[in-house]
Design a protein around this motif. Structure first.
Motif, PDB file in Angstrom:
ATOM      1  N   ARG A 125       0.869  -1.352   0.076  1.00  0.00           N
ATOM      2  CA  ARG A 125       0.089  -0.011  -0.038  1.00  0.00           C
ATOM      3  C   ARG A 125       0.978   1.269   0.207  1.00  0.00           C
ATOM      4  NH1 ARG A 125      -3.158  -3.239   3.460  1.00  0.00           N
ATOM      5  NH2 ARG A 125      -2.380  -2.377   5.224  1.00  0.00           N
ATOM      6  N   GLU A 126       1.995   1.310   0.956  1.00  0.00           N
ATOM      7  CA  GLU A 126       2.938   2.414   1.071  1.00  0.00           C
ATOM      8  C   GLU A 126       3.565   2.552  -0.633  1.00  0.00           C
ATOM      9  OE1 GLU A 126       5.440   1.393   4.140  1.00  0.00           O
ATOM     10  OE2 GLU A 126       3.936   2.266   5.640  1.00  0.00           O
ATOM     11  N   SER A 127       3.962   1.501  -1.156  1.00  0.00           N
ATOM     12  CA  SER A 127       4.585   1.697  -2.366  1.00  0.00           C
ATOM     13  C   SER A 127       3.646   2.294  -3.589  1.00  0.00           C
ATOM     14  CB  SER A 127       5.297   0.482  -2.834  1.00  0.00           C
ATOM     15  OG  SER A 127       5.829   0.340  -3.865  1.00  0.00           O
ATOM     16  N   LEU A 128       2.385   1.716  -3.567  1.00  0.00           N
ATOM     17  CA  LEU A 128       1.365   1.995  -4.483  1.00  0.00           C
ATOM     18  C   LEU A 128       1.121   3.633  -4.238  1.00  0.00           C
ATOM     19  CD1 LEU A 128      -0.606   1.220  -6.731  1.00  0.00           C
ATOM     20  CD2 LEU A 128      -2.164   0.678  -4.895  1.00  0.00           C
ATOM     21  N   ALA A 129       0.942   4.021  -2.904  1.00  0.00           N
ATOM     22  CA  ALA A 129       0.889   5.353  -2.625  1.00  0.00           C
ATOM     23  C   ALA A 129       1.947   6.305  -3.026  1.00  0.00           C
ATOM     24  CB  ALA A 129       0.370   5.579  -1.233  1.00  0.00           C
ATOM     25  N   GLN A 130       3.134   5.718  -2.899  1.00  0.00           N
ATOM     26  CA  GLN A 130       4.342   6.516  -3.630  1.00  0.00           C
ATOM     27  C   GLN A 130       4.229   6.553  -4.837  1.00  0.00           C
ATOM     28  OE1 GLN A 130       7.988   4.966  -2.134  1.00  0.00           O
ATOM     29  NE2 GLN A 130       9.397   6.498  -2.784  1.00  0.00           N
ATOM     30  N   ARG A 131       3.949   5.485  -5.764  1.00  0.00           N
ATOM     31  CA  ARG A 131       3.969   5.508  -7.051  1.00  0.00           C
ATOM     32  C   ARG A 131       2.814   6.502  -7.588  1.00  0.00           C
ATOM     33  NH1 ARG A 131       2.801  -0.069  -8.516  1.00  0.00           N
ATOM     34  NH2 ARG A 131       3.847  -0.823  -6.479  1.00  0.00           N
ATOM     35  N   GLU A 132       1.615   6.681  -6.841  1.00  0.00           N
ATOM     36  CA  GLU A 132       0.708   7.354  -7.348  1.00  0.00           C
ATOM     37  C   GLU A 132       0.952   8.825  -7.298  1.00  0.00           C
ATOM     38  OE1 GLU A 132      -2.746   5.900  -5.086  1.00  0.00           O
ATOM     39  OE2 GLU A 132      -3.069   4.346  -6.451  1.00  0.00           O
ATOM     40  N   ALA A 133       1.767   9.034  -5.974  1.00  0.00           N
ATOM     41  CA  ALA A 133       2.190  10.603  -5.932  1.00  0.00           C
ATOM     42  C   ALA A 133       3.170  11.048  -6.787  1.00  0.00           C
ATOM     43  CB  ALA A 133       2.824  10.547  -4.464  1.00  0.00           C
ATOM     44  N   GLU A 134       4.282   9.941  -7.231  1.00  0.00           N
ATOM     45  CA  GLU A 134       4.924  10.168  -8.099  1.00  0.00           C
ATOM     46  C   GLU A 134       4.393  10.625  -9.751  1.00  0.00           C
ATOM     47  OE1 GLU A 134       7.658   6.992  -7.980  1.00  0.00           O
ATOM     48  OE2 GLU A 134       8.783   7.694  -6.202  1.00  0.00           O
ATOM     49  N   MET A 135       3.550   9.720  -9.946  1.00  0.00           N
ATOM     50  CA  MET A 135       2.759   9.988 -11.107  1.00  0.00           C
ATOM     51  C   MET A 135       2.028  11.339 -11.359  1.00  0.00           C
ATOM     52  SD  MET A 135       3.723   7.334 -13.072  1.00  0.00           S
ATOM     53  CE  MET A 135       2.613   7.360 -14.156  1.00  0.00           C
ATOM     54  N   ARG A 136       1.550  11.631 -10.025  1.00  0.00           N
ATOM     55  CA  ARG A 136       0.655  12.951  -9.985  1.00  0.00           C
ATOM     56  C   ARG A 136       1.512  14.209 -10.125  1.00  0.00           C
ATOM     57  NH1 ARG A 136      -2.293  10.357  -5.817  1.00  0.00           N
ATOM     58  NH2 ARG A 136      -0.915  11.315  -4.402  1.00  0.00           N
ATOM     59  N   GLU A 137       2.785  13.982  -9.541  1.00  0.00           N
ATOM     60  CA  GLU A 137       3.733  15.271  -9.607  1.00  0.00           C
ATOM     61  C   GLU A 137       4.441  15.114 -10.917  1.00  0.00           C
ATOM     62  OE1 GLU A 137       8.135  15.877  -7.388  1.00  0.00           O
ATOM     63  OE2 GLU A 137       6.500  14.962  -6.403  1.00  0.00           O
ATOM     64  N   LEU A 138       4.700  13.930 -11.597  1.00  0.00           N
ATOM     65  CA  LEU A 138       5.054  13.884 -12.867  1.00  0.00           C
ATOM     66  C   LEU A 138       3.959  14.344 -13.814  1.00  0.00           C
ATOM     67  CD1 LEU A 138       7.477  13.100 -14.945  1.00  0.00           C
ATOM     68  CD2 LEU A 138       6.305  10.842 -15.028  1.00  0.00           C
TER      69      LEU A 138
END
Length: 165
Positions: A125-138
């Protein structure tokens, strides 16, 4: 209490069946003193601190185990028959202990596996949340400045509208 019970059980299991049988015979052979125990004589061990469980086991269910151990059909147990009975009782205790330990081990392994799965789920869940945040930021980094300004105006308008209500 559990430690004391376990220590007494360990002592009982580590003593040879022949020694237990001889001691039980000395304690119970009181009526005719013929080196053979009747069910009535064995009743004298029901309150004995070491042999109570053996005596109850032999006398349970209308003395069915006592009768099964009476190889010669004399309605008494000689020393050899009594030794066989004690040996069977020791085997029964050891088997029950092993089954209990195996069940406890399996339960501990299952709890450990559940804990590992829970930790992995949290990490996923933490990894998924981090990836989603990175995708939003990108995605946001690719927006032109006028879109940023429009979003800020829309956000401010939403705040004003919610405060007015």
């Amino acid at each position: 209490a559990e430690a004391a019970r376990r220590a007494a059980e360990d002592a009982f299991l580590s003593t040879p069946a022949s020694a237990h049988a001889a001691a039980l015979m000395r304690h119970c052979d009181t009526f005719s003193k013929n080196a053979r125990l009747t069910a009535a004589e064995l009743e004298g061990a029901v309150r004995h601190p070491v042999y109570a469980d053996v005596a109850r086991w032999l006398l349970a269910d209308r003395a069915s185990e006592f009768k099964a151990r009476d190889a010669d059909g004399s309605r008494t147990l000689g020393l050899d028959e009594l030794e066989d009975a004690v040996d069977a009782f020791q085997t029964r205790i050891a088997t029950a202990r092993k089954a209990s330990e195996d069940a406890a081990d399996a339960e501990a392994r299952a709890a450990e596996a559940a804990e590992i799965r829970a930790r992995r789920d949290v990490q996923r869940r933490e990894s998924l949340a981090q990836r989603e945040a990175e995708m939003r930021e990108l995605a946001l980094s690719k927006l032109p400045p006028e879109v940023w300004a429009a979003r800020a105006v829309a956000r401010d308008a939403a705040v004003v509208a919610s405060n007015a209500a």
